[in-house]
Design an enzyme around this catalytic site. Structure first.
Site, PDB file in Angstrom:
ATOM      1  N   TRP A 272      62.891  36.020  -2.032  1.00  0.00           N
ATOM      2  CA  TRP A 272      64.189  35.690  -2.642  1.00  0.00           C
ATOM      3  C   TRP A 272      64.094  34.365  -3.377  1.00  0.00           C
ATOM      4  O   TRP A 272      63.467  33.423  -2.913  1.00  0.00           O
ATOM      5  CB  TRP A 272      65.265  35.618  -1.560  1.00  0.00           C
ATOM      6  CG  TRP A 272      66.612  35.181  -2.066  1.00  0.00           C
ATOM      7  CD1 TRP A 272      67.298  35.696  -3.134  1.00  0.00           C
ATOM      8  CD2 TRP A 272      67.429  34.135  -1.537  1.00  0.00           C
ATOM      9  NE1 TRP A 272      68.499  35.049  -3.297  1.00  0.00           N
ATOM     10  CE2 TRP A 272      68.613  34.083  -2.319  1.00  0.00           C
ATOM     11  CE3 TRP A 272      67.294  33.249  -0.470  1.00  0.00           C
ATOM     12  CZ2 TRP A 272      69.643  33.172  -2.081  1.00  0.00           C
ATOM     13  CZ3 TRP A 272      68.317  32.344  -0.223  1.00  0.00           C
ATOM     14  CH2 TRP A 272      69.478  32.318  -1.027  1.00  0.00           C
ATOM     15  N   CYS A 273      64.697  34.307  -4.566  1.00  0.00           N
ATOM     16  CA  CYS A 273      64.779  33.086  -5.368  1.00  0.00           C
ATOM     17  C   CYS A 273      63.364  32.573  -5.662  1.00  0.00           C
ATOM     18  O   CYS A 273      62.514  33.332  -6.097  1.00  0.00           O
ATOM     19  CB  CYS A 273      65.647  32.057  -4.651  1.00  0.00           C
ATOM     20  SG  CYS A 273      66.090  30.627  -5.655  1.00  0.00           S
TER      21      CYS A 273
END
Length: 540
Positions: A272-273
């Site tokens: 994520w990210c």
């Protein structure tokens, strides 16, 4: 910021033709509107100020005395400032910075932000005999001592007590990571484990806030086996740690241990990210024997193409990076608080001034909010890691270019990623624009699935529990064209994307379910500290 605002006046002096005419018209309208306001007030009193839709001025106190004209004067001035900045006709990057900082400056000068021009704060001070001001002063002193504005009641939370409480154990630790294995919650578990690669700029427990929001707990309840990396919070002694270190000692090691403990060569890995960006880079240079231990890859709000990095672009250009590099040389790390402050500036009213007014002018203590507690629980980044990320990816946009970067001694080519890939973006994400995220589908060689959810960077992705969700998501659009064409042809479904993702995993990485393991870890990787481990507790 002052330099960027000065460019407005510099541009005004040099501009001719239509742009100058627009500026002239803006100034004339502003002067005319202000004249009407003051003349109307003189002739008709309070009726001269128009009604406002700005929530900052929604209370009845703003409709009394001098405050209607004060509020309306501000609104006219702020609009003129922003309109003139938007019409400066500067080069793209400079124009974006000027427009952004003009809005920040306009928000900063709002009369609601100051005691002498805020009738609500004055009224409350009278009603409480000045106690609200004393309380606000105490709040201010406390925040000055800790170095940032309180956005939540931090004493209401404790990691491991009422946050990050899903049972599990650290089964591996090195200088950079702890690997946590979670206890199964069903009699039978899926034999292909899920391995989470969280961002290293934030703590991993956003995936495990509480029982009602925890993605990790939800996955366990669905019979999944779950492991996660917990990145260490680096101090100055770790300032020379690079992307090579984070890939080799972080992601590669986590894959090896997860495979050994689960006895699986079909790991479903998720990032994520910036964890997703690191995962992209890792997969692009991963040795074949290690890649053979993976079944699928999932990327939540992650960029490969940095051509449009969203609103944070205003902070990233060569002059700003060079200036910040001087600080990195001295401190050896990019403080997590710096990054949190930059993110707060993107929504300065909601993230800064809202709390200044409430905490200091009104003397109120912020309410408990777990997401804001996590957001304030920042983590540093090694100077070397940070500089590489910003200069080579954000500015030079080299990650998407085959061979433009070399990591772990291997030229980076994202087309080496031939696993089935699931890309998830959020339509309200101001950090990773979903249309930029969509371009990743063409930068890998394996089969891809793109999904767009409603919500923001956090609220649409890792905080999207299917129970009582109000979210929706789009799937199945045509991937041959651009993002808009995909969206036009996609199907909208009510609910969380999590169940859709689990169905996708079963389709692209079929795995049997069998009896849950009798114990966590194995003979080589024995349980150490209970989840959430020790690294997540390290402060900045």
């Amino acid at each position: 910021m002052s330099k960027d605002l000065f460019k407005l006046f510099e541009a005004m002096s040099k501009t001719e033709g239509p742009a100058f005419a627009e500026w002239t018209n803006t100034m004339l309208r502003y002067q005319s509107d202000m004249a009407k306001l003051w003349l109307g007030t003189a002739l008709h009193g309070e009726d001269a100020a128009d009604e406002t839709r700005d929530r900052r001025f929604g209370a009845e106190a703003w409709d009394e005395g001098i405050f209607p004209i004060l509020r309306h004067s501000y609104e006219l001035t702020a609009k003129a400032m922003v309109d003139m900045a938007d019409k400066a006709n500067l080069p793209d990057q400079e124009q974006q910075k000027l427009s952004f900082y003009a809005r920040v400056a306009a928000d900063n000068m709002a009369p609601s932000n100051f005691l002498l021009t805020n009738p609500e704060a004055q009224q409350l001070a009278k009603e409480t005999g000045g106690q609200s001001l004393l309380d606000g002063y105490q709040n201010l002193l406390a925040d000055l001592e800790k170095g940032y504005i309180s956005t939540t009641d931090e004493e209401a939370f404790e990691v491991g007590k009422n946050l990050a409480t899903t049972p599990g154990s650290v089964i591996f630790r090195n200088e950079l990571i702890e690997l946590i294995q979670y206890e199964p919650m069903t009699a039978k578990t899926r034999k292909a484990p899920i391995l989470i690669v969280p961002p290293c700029v934030n703590k991993f427990y956003i995936f495990d806030l509480n029982e009602k929001k925890s993605m990790i707990r939800y996955l366990l309840e669905q019979g999944q086996s779950v492991y996660t990396i917990a990145w260490r919070n680096p101090g100055p002694e770790m300032g020379d740690h690079s992307w090579d270190d984070y890939i080799e000692d972080g992601i590669f090691e986590a894959v090896k241990v997860t495979s050994a403990v689960s006895k699986s060569n079909a790991i479903d890995i998720l990032g994520w990210c910036n964890g997703g960006t690191m995962l992209t880079a890792a997969l692009a240079v991963m040795p074949k024997d290690l890649k053979a231990k993976l079944g699928t890859a999932t990327f939540l709000s992650s960029l490969i193409d940095f051509s449009d990095p969203g609103q944070i672009k205003v902070f990233i250009d060569q002059p700003q990076v060079e200036a910040y590099n001087q600080r990195l040389k001295a401190e050896k790390v990019a403080p997590g608080r710096d990054i949190a402050n930059a993110m707060a500036m993107l929504h300065v009213n909601e993230s800064i001034w809202n709390f200044v007014v409430s905490n200091y002018l009104m003397g109120k203590s912020p309410a408990p909010f777990d997401v804001l507690y996590w957001n304030a629980d920042t983590s540093n980044l090694p100077a070397k890691w940070y500089s590489y990320f910003v200069e080579e990816m954000y500015i030079a946009n080299k990650l998407k270019k085959p061979g433009a970067l070399t990591l772990c001694g291997v030229p980076v080519d994202t087309h080496n990623i031939d696993l089935p890939c699931y890309f998830l973006a959020a339509d309200g994400d101001h950090i990773v624009p979903w249309k930029t995220s969509f371009t990743a589908t063409k930068l890998v060689s394996g089969p891809t699935e793109f999904v767009l959810t409603t919500g923001g960077h956090v609220s649409g992705t890792v905080i999207n529990h299917p129970a009582k969700t109000r979210r929706k998501f789009w799937t199945g659009g045509k991937t041959g064209g651009d993002a808009d064409n995909w969206h036009e042809t996609a199907k909208l479904t009510d609910g969380s994307w999590w169940p859709h993702w689990l169905d996708w995993l079963d389709t692209h990485n079929a795995a049997e379910r069998g009896p849950k393991p009798k114990a966590l870890g194995n003979k080589t990787y024995t349980p150490m500290d209970p989840a959430p481990g020790t690294y997540v507790l390290e402060g900045v």
